[in-house]
Design a protein around this motif. Sequence first.
Motif, mmCIF file in Angstrom:
data_model
loop_
_atom_site.group_PDB
_atom_site.id
_atom_site.type_symbol
_atom_site.label_atom_id
_atom_site.label_comp_id
_atom_site.label_asym_id
_atom_site.label_seq_id
_atom_site.Cartn_x
_atom_site.Cartn_y
_atom_site.Cartn_z
ATOM 1 N N LEU A 1 1.021 -1.381 -0.050
ATOM 2 C CA LEU A 1 0.514 -0.096 0.190
ATOM 3 C C LEU A 1 0.524 0.991 -0.024
ATOM 4 N N VAL A 2 0.716 2.206 -0.786
ATOM 5 C CA VAL A 2 1.472 3.207 -1.094
ATOM 6 C C VAL A 2 0.239 4.601 -0.907
ATOM 7 N N ASP A 3 1.914 5.265 -0.192
ATOM 8 C CA ASP A 3 0.546 6.538 0.213
ATOM 9 C C ASP A 3 1.789 7.819 -0.195
ATOM 10 N N VAL A 4 0.836 8.072 -1.326
ATOM 11 C CA VAL A 4 1.771 9.250 -2.397
ATOM 12 C C VAL A 4 1.204 10.357 -1.817
ATOM 13 N N ARG A 5 0.465 10.911 -0.952
ATOM 14 C CA ARG A 5 0.361 12.194 -0.174
ATOM 15 C C ARG A 5 1.325 13.064 0.173
ATOM 16 N N SER A 6 1.819 14.189 0.870
ATOM 17 C CA SER A 6 3.327 15.142 1.315
ATOM 18 C C SER A 6 3.371 14.425 2.209
ATOM 19 N N LYS A 7 4.719 15.011 3.144
ATOM 20 C CA LYS A 7 5.539 13.870 4.123
ATOM 21 C C LYS A 7 4.139 15.012 4.875
ATOM 22 N N ASP A 8 3.787 16.646 4.457
ATOM 23 C CA ASP A 8 2.942 16.625 5.602
ATOM 24 C C ASP A 8 1.087 16.467 6.455
ATOM 25 N N GLU A 9 1.219 15.716 5.241
ATOM 26 C CA GLU A 9 -0.326 15.082 5.225
ATOM 27 C C GLU A 9 0.280 14.009 5.943
ATOM 28 N N ASP B 1 2.343 12.633 7.871
ATOM 29 C CA ASP B 1 2.631 12.972 9.078
ATOM 30 C C ASP B 1 1.989 12.876 10.225
ATOM 31 N N ARG B 2 0.061 13.861 9.503
ATOM 32 C CA ARG B 2 -0.518 14.526 10.288
ATOM 33 C C ARG B 2 -1.659 12.748 10.681
ATOM 34 N N GLY B 3 -0.878 11.854 10.057
ATOM 35 C CA GLY B 3 -1.955 10.168 9.824
ATOM 36 C C GLY B 3 -1.937 9.650 9.174
ATOM 37 N N TYR C 1 -7.148 8.421 2.334
ATOM 38 C CA TYR C 1 -6.898 8.065 3.330
ATOM 39 C C TYR C 1 -7.923 9.134 4.496
ATOM 40 N N LYS C 2 -9.217 10.337 3.857
ATOM 41 C CA LYS C 2 -10.463 10.639 4.554
ATOM 42 C C LYS C 2 -10.851 9.635 4.295
ATOM 43 N N GLU C 3 -11.097 8.968 3.599
ATOM 44 C CA GLU C 3 -12.178 7.714 4.036
ATOM 45 C C GLU C 3 -11.795 6.662 5.736
ATOM 46 N N TRP C 4 -10.738 6.016 5.158
ATOM 47 C CA TRP C 4 -9.746 5.376 6.075
ATOM 48 C C TRP C 4 -10.320 6.181 7.647
ATOM 49 N N SER C 5 -9.350 7.088 7.661
ATOM 50 C CA SER C 5 -9.900 7.704 9.064
ATOM 51 C C SER C 5 -10.845 8.181 9.711
ATOM 52 N N ILE D 1 -2.362 4.563 6.923
ATOM 53 C CA ILE D 1 -3.081 3.954 7.049
ATOM 54 C C ILE D 1 -2.043 2.859 7.453
ATOM 55 N N PRO D 2 -2.284 2.209 8.337
ATOM 56 C CA PRO D 2 -0.683 1.005 9.261
ATOM 57 C C PRO D 2 -0.294 0.251 8.135
ATOM 58 N N GLY D 3 1.077 0.346 7.941
ATOM 59 C CA GLY D 3 1.663 -0.631 6.624
ATOM 60 C C GLY D 3 1.987 -0.515 5.717
ATOM 61 N N SER D 4 1.709 1.081 5.507
ATOM 62 C CA SER D 4 1.909 1.989 4.130
ATOM 63 C C SER D 4 3.106 2.188 4.011
ATOM 64 N N ILE D 5 3.430 2.303 2.519
ATOM 65 C CA ILE D 5 4.994 2.533 2.967
ATOM 66 C C ILE D 5 4.172 4.530 2.252
ATOM 67 N N HIS D 6 5.453 5.538 2.161
ATOM 68 C CA HIS D 6 5.680 7.030 1.873
ATOM 69 C C HIS D 6 6.088 6.823 0.557
ATOM 70 N N ILE D 7 5.931 7.164 -1.051
ATOM 71 C CA ILE D 7 6.503 7.821 -2.089
ATOM 72 C C ILE D 7 5.626 8.367 -2.678
ATOM 73 N N PRO D 8 5.670 9.995 -1.979
ATOM 74 C CA PRO D 8 5.135 11.276 -3.109
ATOM 75 C C PRO D 8 4.115 11.316 -4.424
ATOM 76 N N LEU D 9 3.546 11.787 -5.257
ATOM 77 C CA LEU D 9 2.949 11.915 -5.882
ATOM 78 C C LEU D 9 3.973 11.092 -7.382
ATOM 79 N N ASP D 10 4.714 13.109 -7.449
ATOM 80 C CA ASP D 10 5.682 13.201 -8.591
ATOM 81 C C ASP D 10 7.158 12.598 -8.076
ATOM 82 N N ASN D 11 7.036 11.101 -7.216
ATOM 83 C CA ASN D 11 8.420 10.166 -7.303
ATOM 84 C C ASN D 11 7.761 8.958 -7.224
ATOM 85 N N VAL D 12 6.930 8.579 -7.847
ATOM 86 C CA VAL D 12 6.205 7.430 -8.288
ATOM 87 C C VAL D 12 7.090 6.760 -9.472
ATOM 88 N N GLU D 13 7.765 7.692 -10.071
ATOM 89 C CA GLU D 13 7.928 7.266 -11.799
ATOM 90 C C GLU D 13 9.374 7.039 -11.160
#
Length: 118
Positions: free
Chosen positions: A25-33, A35-37, A109-113, A39-51
Amino acid sequence: MANTDKDISYSDLKSLREKSKDLLLVDVRSKDEVDRGRIPGSIHIPLDNVEKEFSLDAHAFQEKFGVPKPLLDSRDLVFHCQMGRRGGAATEKARSLGFKNARNYAGGYKEWSDKEGK
């Protein structure tokens, strides 16, 4: 509008989390987002870095994120953002790199939270 085979629902994601040991599960939001919460187990890769990140070889991907890089035909690659739009864009980018079964958790994340009461 959204192509349904590319989008998964909250209940789809819940069952994937229970059934699939390979779910990425890849979270493509900004680091600020994130940091606010998150989904457990997700990894963070901002949208601009996906490719860039999904173009890494398997070893480099594992080194960087601590999880195996999904195979191109993996059905367990899911992107999400806050409300669905960036997750959809990330899914398209991944598909253009050959991850033909990549999907977007459209509720984000909005629906999840909301549903998890976070």
